[in-house]
Design an enzyme around this catalytic site. Structure first.
Site, PDB file in Angstrom:
ATOM      1  N   SER A 256      19.589 -15.265  41.908  1.00 12.66           N
ATOM      2  CA  SER A 256      19.730 -16.721  41.917  1.00 12.66           C
ATOM      3  C   SER A 256      20.859 -17.120  40.965  1.00 12.66           C
ATOM      4  CB  SER A 256      18.434 -17.361  41.442  1.00 12.66           C
ATOM      5  OG  SER A 256      18.260 -17.076  40.060  1.00 12.66           O
ATOM      6  N   LYS A 257      21.190 -18.417  41.002  1.00 10.21           N
ATOM      7  CA  LYS A 257      22.239 -18.931  40.104  1.00 10.21           C
ATOM      8  C   LYS A 257      21.871 -18.682  38.651  1.00 10.21           C
ATOM      9  CE  LYS A 257      25.296 -22.247  42.051  1.00 10.21           C
ATOM     10  NZ  LYS A 257      25.056 -23.292  43.011  1.00 10.21           N
ATOM     11  N   ARG A 258      20.576 -18.913  38.342  1.00 10.18           N
ATOM     12  CA  ARG A 258      20.160 -18.770  36.952  1.00 10.18           C
ATOM     13  C   ARG A 258      20.265 -17.310  36.487  1.00 10.18           C
ATOM     14  NH1 ARG A 258      14.454 -19.521  35.735  1.00 10.18           N
ATOM     15  NH2 ARG A 258      14.663 -17.421  34.928  1.00 10.18           N
ATOM     16  N   ALA A 260      22.286 -15.137  37.660  1.00  9.87           N
ATOM     17  CA  ALA A 260      23.711 -14.811  37.540  1.00  9.87           C
ATOM     18  C   ALA A 260      24.204 -15.253  36.158  1.00  9.87           C
ATOM     19  CB  ALA A 260      24.506 -15.495  38.640  1.00  9.87           C
ATOM     20  N   ALA A 261      23.734 -16.420  35.721  1.00  8.12           N
ATOM     21  CA  ALA A 261      24.137 -16.918  34.403  1.00  8.12           C
ATOM     22  C   ALA A 261      23.562 -16.041  33.292  1.00  8.12           C
ATOM     23  CB  ALA A 261      23.674 -18.367  34.232  1.00  8.12           C
TER      24      ALA A 261
END
Ligand code: GLU
Length: 492
Positions: A256-258, A260-261
């Site tokens: 997910s985006k999170r 990835a961060a």
């Protein structure tokens, strides 16, 4: 058996950052093209104007070049089959949509977004899956022509067969059979005159002579539609290869985006643009991604030449691949060890310069053997070698105090070391190490205590490459000056 040259393409949409998935597909495309003496093509699929992100196309080109996946044809290099940007090929798609309409495989649809929405709501009320109800599928050609002449807006839909089964063949997964009745009549041309992926990609793959379509497995759902479109034109199908999906490091689900961060916080990224700054090399990155979906036996450390040599589409696997960043570290450090000194020097130089350090090329070359084995990522050179290029270092007072001693005792050791080293006309490991070792032996001190103080004094840090070799590179004058400075700190 003679191998036919393959024409492969990477066809990204410029809708965000270029990620691992695109890079891996591009790598396999590239390997297949090079292996067979064919061509690798970049095609920009930018027909979804609402999702196009400025700068994304450039990022794709930069990312491919950084990886060394140089394309033979593409928007910025040209080629016989251009243009290679889909928004510049509108006419081609309009003509092909017309051909399909004439052949009875597609039809203009005049339903307005409002009508479609209403139908959808009603279907949902009846607990049906939303689908196009076929209103315009049954319009007579005359009726359709009259509406067009009247200036009514329309889109073009593909007339999917409603009976029977579509058998689509994937090179890795075999035949995939799907009942046709479950399909909708999908849109081929939108109201803005631009095509959807379904039409544009099929037309372009044919027009550009693509022999192998390697793409993400998210396209398996519409795969039957795609083969129907190709067959409706009467074209020869390419070899279809749907690659494995990536799973997040835990092996469960997609990244997910999170997440990835979070990876970024740990010094990793799934975006190609981040790789250079994080210290990853193209060689390490490529080797890592190559093996996520390609089962290679034996030694799996490979250069590009070796990958080309060993590559085969048959070796690709459809099973999901977990993203394992520790493996990236492994391949990166391994490839760093394989580089020659000049090459490695030119690659780490920018990291020092990024920190505004003035790099002396002779020193840079000398330090390579001392730090090479310690580098996992290229930017690790900063932790192990910045002190070589600094005018002064400022060790922390506590780092200058040896274990079990106080600052006064540590200062005495530093003074004694200064005496020993300043008596030498040169400081290198051959002449400096024996007297320093002799001093340790004569004293009641341990080598760790004495060399720990010396290390902190001349490098400014607790961990460094081999001490005497480092002092040799730093040079007598600077070593003595740094030692003096350390004595002052200890005596404060
Ligand atoms: N534009 C599509 C994407 O970015 C390309 C898929 C394909 O390779 O055909 O997903």
């Amino acid at each position: 058996m003679t191998i036919k040259p393959a024409r492969t393409r990477i066809a990204p949409s410029p809708t965000g950052h270029m990620h691992l998935g695109t890079a891996r597909t591009a790598l396999y495309d590239y390997l297949l093209a090079k292996k067979t003496g064919g061509q690798f093509i970049l095609r920009i699929e930018d027909t979804d104007l609402k999702r196009t992100v400025p700068g994304a196309e450039q990022e794709i080109m930069d990312g491919l070049r950084w990886l060394g996946l140089n394309y033979d044809e593409g928007p910025d290099v040209g080629g016989k089959f251009g243009p290679y940007r889909q928004t510049e090929r509108r006419e081609i798609y309009a003509q092909h949509a017309k051909v399909l309409v004439e052949k009875g495989h597609a039809y203009p649809c005049f339903c307005t977004p409002d009508t479609l929405e209403k139908t959808k709501q009603e279907q949902m009320k009846r607990k049906e899956n939303p689908h196009y109800d076929g209103t315009c599928r049954v319009l007579s050609p005359d009726e359709a022509a009259r509406k067009i002449a009247n200036g009514e807006a329309y889109i073009v839909r593909f007339k999917m067969p409603q009976e029977g089964v579509t058998v689509a063949h994937d090179h890795l997964r075999g035949d995939i059979s799907t009942e046709n009745k479950q399909f909708n009549d999908q849109v081929l041309l939108k109201t803005d005159g631009l095509p959807t992926y379904h039409l544009a990609a099929m037309v372009d793959d044919h027009e550009m002579g693509i022999t192998h379509v390697l793409r993400g497995s998210e396209w398996l759902g519409t795969f039957p539609l795609h083969v129907n479109i190709v067959r409706a034109f009467g074209w020869h199908e390419p070899i279809w290869v749907h690659l494995s999906v990536f799973l997040k490091p835990t092996g469960k689900g997609k990244m997910s985006k999170r997440e990835a961060a979070d990876a970024m916080k740990d010094g990793y990224s799934i975006f190609i643009k981040d790789m250079p700054a994080l210290g990853f090399t193209p060689e390490g990155s490529l080797n890592w991604m190559a093996l996520m979906g390609w089962g290679v036996a034996e030694d799996d450390v490979m250069s590009m030449e070796e990958m080309i040599e060993r590559f085969s589409v048959d070796g690709l696997t459809p099973s999901p691949a977990a993203i394992n960043f520790q493996r990236l570290d492994h391949f990166n450090s391994t490839h760093i060890r394989l580089m020659n000194a000049d090459d490695l020097a030119s690659r780490i130089k920018p990291y020092f310069e990024r920190e505004n350090l003035k790099v002396d090329d002779a020193i840079l070359l000398k330090m390579i053997p001392l730090i090479r084995e310690r580098l996992v990522t290229l930017d690790d050179c900063l932790a192990f070698g910045s002190f070589f290029f600094k005018e002064n270092v400022t060790p922390l007072p506590e780092d200058l105090i040896a274990k079990g001693l106080d600052s006064k005792q540590s200062a005495e050791i530093a003074i004694k070391s200064y005496e020993i080293l300043s008596a030498l006309s040169e400081i290198n490991h051959i002449v400096a190490e024996p007297p320093m070792r002799a001093y340790v032996e004569q004293s009641a001190l341990s080598a760790n205590q004495v060399f720990g103080i010396l290390r902190a004094a001349v490098t400014g840090q607790k961990v460094s490459p081999p001490l005497f070799e480092s002092m040799e590179i730093i040079g007598r004058e600077k070593v003595l000056q740094r030692l003096k400075n350390a004595i002052e700190i200890l005596q404060r």
